[in-house]
Scaffold this motif. Sequence first.
Motif, mmCIF file in Angstrom:
data_model
loop_
_atom_site.group_PDB
_atom_site.id
_atom_site.type_symbol
_atom_site.label_atom_id
_atom_site.label_comp_id
_atom_site.label_asym_id
_atom_site.label_seq_id
_atom_site.Cartn_x
_atom_site.Cartn_y
_atom_site.Cartn_z
ATOM 1 N N TYR A 77 -90.142 51.846 -86.973
ATOM 2 C CA TYR A 77 -90.219 52.417 -85.622
ATOM 3 C C TYR A 77 -89.383 53.698 -85.592
ATOM 4 O O TYR A 77 -88.183 53.666 -85.825
ATOM 5 C CB TYR A 77 -89.679 51.395 -84.621
ATOM 6 C CG TYR A 77 -89.996 51.656 -83.160
ATOM 7 C CD1 TYR A 77 -89.795 52.898 -82.559
ATOM 8 C CD2 TYR A 77 -90.482 50.631 -82.346
ATOM 9 C CE1 TYR A 77 -90.077 53.119 -81.226
ATOM 10 C CE2 TYR A 77 -90.764 50.834 -81.007
ATOM 11 C CZ TYR A 77 -90.552 52.074 -80.457
ATOM 12 O OH TYR A 77 -90.830 52.290 -79.117
ATOM 13 N N LEU A 86 -84.116 54.070 -77.667
ATOM 14 C CA LEU A 86 -84.064 53.307 -78.907
ATOM 15 C C LEU A 86 -83.474 54.107 -80.059
ATOM 16 O O LEU A 86 -83.259 53.566 -81.141
ATOM 17 C CB LEU A 86 -85.478 52.837 -79.289
ATOM 18 C CG LEU A 86 -86.068 51.754 -78.385
ATOM 19 C CD1 LEU A 86 -87.540 51.529 -78.707
ATOM 20 C CD2 LEU A 86 -85.289 50.445 -78.528
ATOM 21 N N SER A 89 -80.558 52.949 -81.958
ATOM 22 C CA SER A 89 -80.750 51.898 -82.952
ATOM 23 C C SER A 89 -81.123 52.456 -84.317
ATOM 24 O O SER A 89 -81.424 51.695 -85.235
ATOM 25 C CB SER A 89 -81.879 50.958 -82.484
ATOM 26 O OG SER A 89 -81.648 50.488 -81.180
ATOM 27 N N CYS A 90 -81.146 53.780 -84.467
ATOM 28 C CA CYS A 90 -81.647 54.390 -85.694
ATOM 29 C C CYS A 90 -80.843 53.950 -86.917
ATOM 30 O O CYS A 90 -79.645 53.733 -86.853
ATOM 31 C CB CYS A 90 -81.636 55.907 -85.574
ATOM 32 S SG CYS A 90 -82.983 56.507 -84.531
ATOM 33 N N PHE A 99 -85.617 50.707 -87.757
ATOM 34 C CA PHE A 99 -85.574 51.883 -86.895
ATOM 35 C C PHE A 99 -85.034 53.073 -87.677
ATOM 36 O O PHE A 99 -84.112 52.948 -88.477
ATOM 37 C CB PHE A 99 -84.689 51.637 -85.673
ATOM 38 C CG PHE A 99 -85.280 50.699 -84.668
ATOM 39 C CD1 PHE A 99 -85.978 51.185 -83.568
ATOM 40 C CD2 PHE A 99 -85.165 49.327 -84.820
ATOM 41 C CE1 PHE A 99 -86.538 50.325 -82.639
ATOM 42 C CE2 PHE A 99 -85.717 48.451 -83.895
ATOM 43 C CZ PHE A 99 -86.406 48.955 -82.804
#
Length: 261
Positions: A77, A86, A89-90, A99
């Motif tokens: 993602y 989001l 969240s990498c 991610f």
Amino acid sequence: MRTFRTLFISDIHLGTRGCQAELLLDFLGHHQAETIYLVGDIIDGWRLRKKRYWPASHQAVMNLLLERGHHGTTIVYLPGNHDEFLRKSCRVRFGCVEFADDIEHVTADGRRYLVIHGDQYDVVIQKAKWLAYLGDRFYVTALAMNTWLNIARRKLGLNYWSLGAFAKRHVKQFVNIIGQFENTVASDIRQRKLDGVICGHIHHATSRDMNGLHYLNTGDWVESCTAIGERFDGTMEIVRWSGAEQTTPRADHDREPVIAA
């Protein structure tokens, strides 16, 4: 059922009325892949902050993707501007989903592609985000008009048709904006010494050579209902989906083969 080495899907915009979730479910029901890249704007946080809209078909898309992940499909993602919440969240993994802000993908035949949503190359997003929000409001209005148009088309027995996609192909202003975006992306990929890029963001699926660089855009699941598929020999193609009953390939002038289903 067609099986790809890799599928690249972006701009689903779950949480909006314009999302073609049923068509995406139909598409996923007829396509498998060893790896699925979700190339940003999968969930539309901009819309959900203003009004909650989450029908059963949108949850079904999430459930199906997570089910694929639990059964061995690699799910990556890469958040976009609409699901930027989001990005915190990498470079981590939650359950079966990895991610990343961007990632390098190596094809079966050894070519190296940057996979990234693409808003990083959008001057409006980076320099005048308020203008992007305003543009989003106009876009939602246009989609509402498109919805009523397609209700009338269905009553006449006609397939889904996108007013926005038509404008992007034929209206000079849209063509110029898309061209500027593509040139900016290509310049960065050339500096990175990669073979190509796979991105989303502008809702305009394409596959073409840009002076030796392969530029691929996944399109979207609001207007065009398209994805990029990598075959097991490394060949890339655009897959255009209007329903399982549509099985005759259409001609297209993109650089790589285009399969319309």
